[in-house]
Design an enzyme around this catalytic site. Sequence first.
Site, PDB file in Angstrom:
ATOM      1  N   LEU A 170       0.899  -1.312  -0.047  1.00  0.00           N
ATOM      2  CA  LEU A 170      -0.194   0.082  -0.002  1.00  0.00           C
ATOM      3  C   LEU A 170       0.765   0.888  -0.056  1.00  0.00           C
ATOM      4  O   LEU A 170       1.852   1.299   0.697  1.00  0.00           O
ATOM      5  CB  LEU A 170      -0.625  -0.092   1.306  1.00  0.00           C
ATOM      6  CG  LEU A 170      -1.725  -1.148   1.603  1.00  0.00           C
ATOM      7  CD1 LEU A 170      -2.744  -0.962   2.824  1.00  0.00           C
ATOM      8  CD2 LEU A 170      -2.762  -1.478   0.533  1.00  0.00           C
ATOM      9  N   LYS A 171       0.539   2.187  -0.901  1.00  0.00           N
ATOM     10  CA  LYS A 171       1.275   3.433  -0.831  1.00  0.00           C
ATOM     11  C   LYS A 171       0.842   4.177   0.266  1.00  0.00           C
ATOM     12  O   LYS A 171      -0.577   4.150   0.357  1.00  0.00           O
ATOM     13  CB  LYS A 171       1.052   4.168  -2.232  1.00  0.00           C
ATOM     14  CG  LYS A 171       1.696   3.637  -3.453  1.00  0.00           C
ATOM     15  CD  LYS A 171       3.339   3.693  -3.242  1.00  0.00           C
ATOM     16  CE  LYS A 171       3.921   3.587  -4.597  1.00  0.00           C
ATOM     17  NZ  LYS A 171       5.376   3.734  -4.296  1.00  0.00           N
ATOM     18  N   ASP A 197       4.556   1.665   1.621  1.00  0.00           N
ATOM     19  CA  ASP A 197       5.505   2.228   0.892  1.00  0.00           C
ATOM     20  C   ASP A 197       5.324   3.941   0.909  1.00  0.00           C
ATOM     21  O   ASP A 197       4.283   4.448   0.576  1.00  0.00           O
ATOM     22  CB  ASP A 197       5.702   1.961  -0.412  1.00  0.00           C
ATOM     23  CG  ASP A 197       6.937   2.850  -1.432  1.00  0.00           C
ATOM     24  OD1 ASP A 197       7.800   3.545  -0.520  1.00  0.00           O
ATOM     25  OD2 ASP A 197       7.188   2.487  -2.414  1.00  0.00           O
ATOM     26  N   ASN A 199       7.497   6.598   0.197  1.00  0.00           N
ATOM     27  CA  ASN A 199       8.359   7.234  -0.670  1.00  0.00           C
ATOM     28  C   ASN A 199       8.626   8.592  -0.067  1.00  0.00           C
ATOM     29  O   ASN A 199       8.543   9.739  -0.739  1.00  0.00           O
ATOM     30  CB  ASN A 199       7.343   7.790  -1.896  1.00  0.00           C
ATOM     31  CG  ASN A 199       7.413   6.398  -2.838  1.00  0.00           C
ATOM     32  OD1 ASN A 199       6.128   5.808  -3.093  1.00  0.00           O
ATOM     33  ND2 ASN A 199       8.344   6.205  -3.490  1.00  0.00           N
ATOM     34  N   LYS A 271      16.139  -1.677  -7.261  1.00  0.00           N
ATOM     35  CA  LYS A 271      15.419  -1.161  -8.695  1.00  0.00           C
ATOM     36  C   LYS A 271      16.844  -0.760  -9.597  1.00  0.00           C
ATOM     37  O   LYS A 271      17.530  -0.058  -9.256  1.00  0.00           O
ATOM     38  CB  LYS A 271      14.774   0.101  -8.590  1.00  0.00           C
ATOM     39  CG  LYS A 271      13.459  -0.109  -7.906  1.00  0.00           C
ATOM     40  CD  LYS A 271      12.901   1.237  -7.787  1.00  0.00           C
ATOM     41  CE  LYS A 271      11.350   1.031  -7.211  1.00  0.00           C
ATOM     42  NZ  LYS A 271      10.997   2.566  -6.814  1.00  0.00           N
ATOM     43  N   GLY A 299       9.791  -1.932  -8.839  1.00  0.00           N
ATOM     44  CA  GLY A 299       9.204  -1.778 -10.014  1.00  0.00           C
ATOM     45  C   GLY A 299       9.126  -0.275 -10.263  1.00  0.00           C
ATOM     46  O   GLY A 299       9.020   0.509  -9.392  1.00  0.00           O
TER      47      GLY A 299
END
Length: 376
Positions: A170-171, A197, A199, A271, A299
């Site tokens: 889940l963002k 995540d 970010n 990544k 990804g």
Amino acid sequence: MKLTGIELRRVEIPLVSPFRTSFGTQHTRELGLLRVRTEQTDGYGELVTMAAPVYSAEYTDGALAALRDHLIPLLAQAAAKTRGGRTGLDPWAVAPALAPIKGHRMAKAALETAVLDAWLRERSLSMAEWLGATRDKVPAGVSVGIMDSVPQLLDAVGGYLDEGYLRIKLKIEPGWDVAPVRAVRERFGDDVLLQVDANTAYTLADAPLLARLDPFDLLLIEQPLEEEDIRGHAELAKRIKTPVCLDESIVSARAAADAIALGACAVVNIKPGRVGGYLESRRIHDVCVANGVPVWCGGMLETGLGRAANVALAALPGFTLPGDTSASDRYYRTDITEPFVLKDGHLEVPREPGLGRTPIPELLDAVTGTKEWIAL
Ligand code: NPG
């Protein structure tokens, strides 16, 4: 291997649905595609930058300019040099040739990958074989964007679980964290492999808030703090129970070794674009395995081309957690290669020579905005 020219394309592919993260909402994927031409074959590399520099400092138009004006000329010089009585290039020569240019790892990765693809094709070797992949298929996770409401999120997660995805990411961002995680756990139970995540959306002052995720038995929390805040991550790791995983901060094998030594991460997301390519990705894998740190393959909404190489990478033995290696239709109605399809929650590791997928000319042309050819 002798290079005769390089084609740079800017492509734009519509997404099946908008993808919202703490750094913005994407409706289309605007990336680059490189083709190197050798005397015998073509090699392709995906440039995974986004249209704007919001995930990292790189962005598609800037990266294409860096390639055209700086990186490709350096590669051409290296290719013309005689080493041990021979001219030409191999994949190991690319990073040293590009080293005078600082940063620009995604651009460097695209170039190295295109050279690697051509080099593998000339030898009829698959990426998986060359990397040392030990599996024929890899478990698929899916990244679920920030939604307008919890019911909408539950519908999306339910749909992905029905399709067979084996892990949900889940963002999150401030205001969209504990409630969505709780709702997903309540609806789908404790057995679902679940991670979040951020970010870089939080600061160390949010530690008490992030500790409220502890009861939900998450696999990990990815990149809660700023990219450069390694000490902050080490401090946060002491204050929360959820294992801390780094993404944006890990730009090289050295960065991975440092973050691990400082206690800033218990898990690493690899990544290839972010770290400058697949050779460096394998080094990070090796550093992490040597330190007992699990890795998984991230990804960047790759097309089938980049996805193929990622799936081969994810089949290395240290990749013990499911990656963001979703099927093509998670993002694209029509991919530019033969699509990746979910089978019992897994993607098959390609075994064809090279990266494992080739762009289909008509499909690639249909999404190409600009293209240029640089003769070498
Ligand atoms: O499955 O390819 C995928 C996407 C997974 O969430 C995902 N990627 O922050 O990890 C990320 C995010 C991302 C996408 C980052 C595009 C940068 C560009």
